[in-house]
Write a protein that holds these residues in place. Structure first.
Motif, short mmCIF file in Angstrom:
data_model
loop_
_atom_site.label_atom_id
_atom_site.label_comp_id
_atom_site.label_asym_id
_atom_site.label_seq_id
_atom_site.Cartn_x
_atom_site.Cartn_y
_atom_site.Cartn_z
N ILE A 1 0.56 6.04 15.68
CA ILE A 1 -0.27 4.84 15.75
C ILE A 1 -1.31 4.87 14.63
N VAL A 2 -1.91 6.02 14.41
CA VAL A 2 -2.90 6.17 13.33
C VAL A 2 -2.25 5.89 11.98
N PHE A 3 -1.07 6.44 11.75
CA PHE A 3 -0.37 6.19 10.49
C PHE A 3 -0.05 4.71 10.32
N SER A 4 0.44 4.08 11.39
CA SER A 4 0.77 2.65 11.33
C SER A 4 -0.46 1.81 11.04
N ALA A 5 -1.58 2.17 11.64
CA ALA A 5 -2.82 1.43 11.40
C ALA A 5 -3.24 1.53 9.94
N ALA A 6 -3.19 2.73 9.40
CA ALA A 6 -3.58 2.92 7.99
C ALA A 6 -2.66 2.14 7.07
N GLU A 7 -1.37 2.19 7.34
CA GLU A 7 -0.40 1.46 6.52
C GLU A 7 -0.64 -0.04 6.62
N LEU A 8 -0.87 -0.53 7.82
CA LEU A 8 -1.06 -1.96 8.02
C LEU A 8 -2.35 -2.45 7.36
N MET A 9 -3.41 -1.67 7.45
CA MET A 9 -4.65 -2.08 6.78
C MET A 9 -4.44 -2.17 5.27
N GLN A 10 -3.67 -1.26 4.71
CA GLN A 10 -3.37 -1.31 3.27
C GLN A 10 -2.57 -2.56 2.94
N LEU A 11 -1.57 -2.86 3.75
CA LEU A 11 -0.75 -4.05 3.51
C LEU A 11 -1.57 -5.33 3.63
N LEU A 12 -2.46 -5.40 4.61
CA LEU A 12 -3.31 -6.58 4.76
C LEU A 12 -4.28 -6.71 3.60
N ASP A 13 -4.78 -5.59 3.12
CA ASP A 13 -5.65 -5.61 1.95
C ASP A 13 -4.88 -6.16 0.74
N GLU A 14 -3.65 -5.73 0.58
CA GLU A 14 -2.83 -6.23 -0.53
C GLU A 14 -2.60 -7.73 -0.41
N GLN A 15 -2.41 -8.22 0.81
CA GLN A 15 -2.24 -9.66 1.00
C GLN A 15 -3.52 -10.41 0.65
N GLY A 16 -4.66 -9.84 1.00
CA GLY A 16 -5.94 -10.45 0.64
C GLY A 16 -6.13 -10.53 -0.86
N VAL A 17 -5.75 -9.49 -1.56
CA VAL A 17 -5.85 -9.48 -3.02
C VAL A 17 -4.95 -10.56 -3.61
N LYS A 18 -3.78 -10.75 -3.04
CA LYS A 18 -2.88 -11.81 -3.53
C LYS A 18 -3.48 -13.19 -3.29
N LEU A 19 -4.23 -13.36 -2.19
CA LEU A 19 -4.86 -14.64 -1.91
C LEU A 19 -5.99 -14.93 -2.89
N VAL A 20 -6.71 -13.87 -3.28
CA VAL A 20 -7.86 -14.04 -4.16
C VAL A 20 -7.70 -13.07 -5.32
N PRO A 21 -6.86 -13.44 -6.30
CA PRO A 21 -6.64 -12.54 -7.43
C PRO A 21 -7.96 -12.20 -8.13
N GLY A 22 -8.07 -10.96 -8.52
CA GLY A 22 -9.28 -10.53 -9.22
C GLY A 22 -10.39 -10.08 -8.30
N ALA B 1 -1.39 -18.98 9.23
CA ALA B 1 -1.70 -18.13 8.08
C ALA B 1 -0.57 -17.12 7.90
N PRO B 2 0.62 -17.60 7.59
CA PRO B 2 1.79 -16.72 7.60
C PRO B 2 1.69 -15.54 6.64
N LEU B 3 2.25 -14.45 7.12
CA LEU B 3 2.37 -13.23 6.32
C LEU B 3 3.83 -13.06 5.91
N PRO B 4 4.10 -12.30 4.85
CA PRO B 4 5.49 -11.99 4.52
C PRO B 4 6.18 -11.33 5.72
N ALA B 5 7.47 -11.56 5.85
CA ALA B 5 8.23 -11.09 7.02
C ALA B 5 8.05 -9.59 7.27
N GLU B 6 8.08 -8.78 6.23
CA GLU B 6 7.95 -7.33 6.39
C GLU B 6 6.58 -6.97 6.97
N VAL B 7 5.55 -7.61 6.48
CA VAL B 7 4.20 -7.33 6.98
C VAL B 7 4.07 -7.85 8.41
N TRP B 8 4.59 -9.03 8.67
CA TRP B 8 4.51 -9.61 10.01
C TRP B 8 5.20 -8.70 11.04
#
Length: 145
Positions: free
Chosen positions: A121-142, A73-80
């Motif tokens: 670590i807290v900042f990184s977690a928040a940023e990563l959750m946002q990025l993963l959410d964005e990836q989910g939205v791209k998988l299921v537009p709308g 389930a590859p992620l974009p390089a930056e997110v990975w």
């Protein structure tokens, strides 16, 4: 028996450690959710199978879901890159922080440095959750997240 007085800043450090640990679990939830969603979209997994994948990845170590994402389930390089960096920091927190920090904290040393590390670590977690959410939205537009 009296509890020894705690060094200045120790209470705040404990709060930050707790928040970092909790958000580490939330990141694992986000990773498991991404993997389940990716499996639904790209591997045609049923809803039941996706739920089972999610439960499996929540009951295992973070490394299991990270490995599954890497394999299928590859992620974009930056997110990975951010996933791997967070995994390393989270693993340090869970597995090494106590042993590393105890000698210093018991003498009231390095409290500020460890607090800053927890904040990162807290900042990184928040940023990563946002990025993963964005990836989910791209998988299921709308979809609504």
């Amino acid at each position: 028996m009296d509890i020894p007085q705690q060094p200045e800043g120790f209470d705040e450090l404990c709060r930050r450690v707790g928040l970092a640990m909790m958000l580490g679990q939330k990141v694992q939830f986000a990773l498991a959710g991404y993997f389940a969603t990716y499996s639904r979209v790209h591997h045609r997994a049923s809803v039941e199978d996706a739920k089972a994948l999610m439960e499996r990845h929540l009951s295992k170590t973070m490394g299991v879901v990270v490995g599954a994402i890497e394999q299928s389930a590859p992620l974009p390089a930056e997110v990975w890159k951010k996933v791997k960096a967070f995994q390393n920091e989270r693993n340090w927190l869970v597995h090494d922080f106590d042993e590393e920090a105890t000698p210093f904290l018991s003498r009231g040393e390095r409290i500020a440095q460890y607090s800053e590390k927890m904040e990162a670590i807290v900042f990184s977690a928040a940023e990563l959750m946002q990025l993963l959410d964005e990836q989910g939205v791209k998988l299921v537009p709308g979809s609504v997240t």
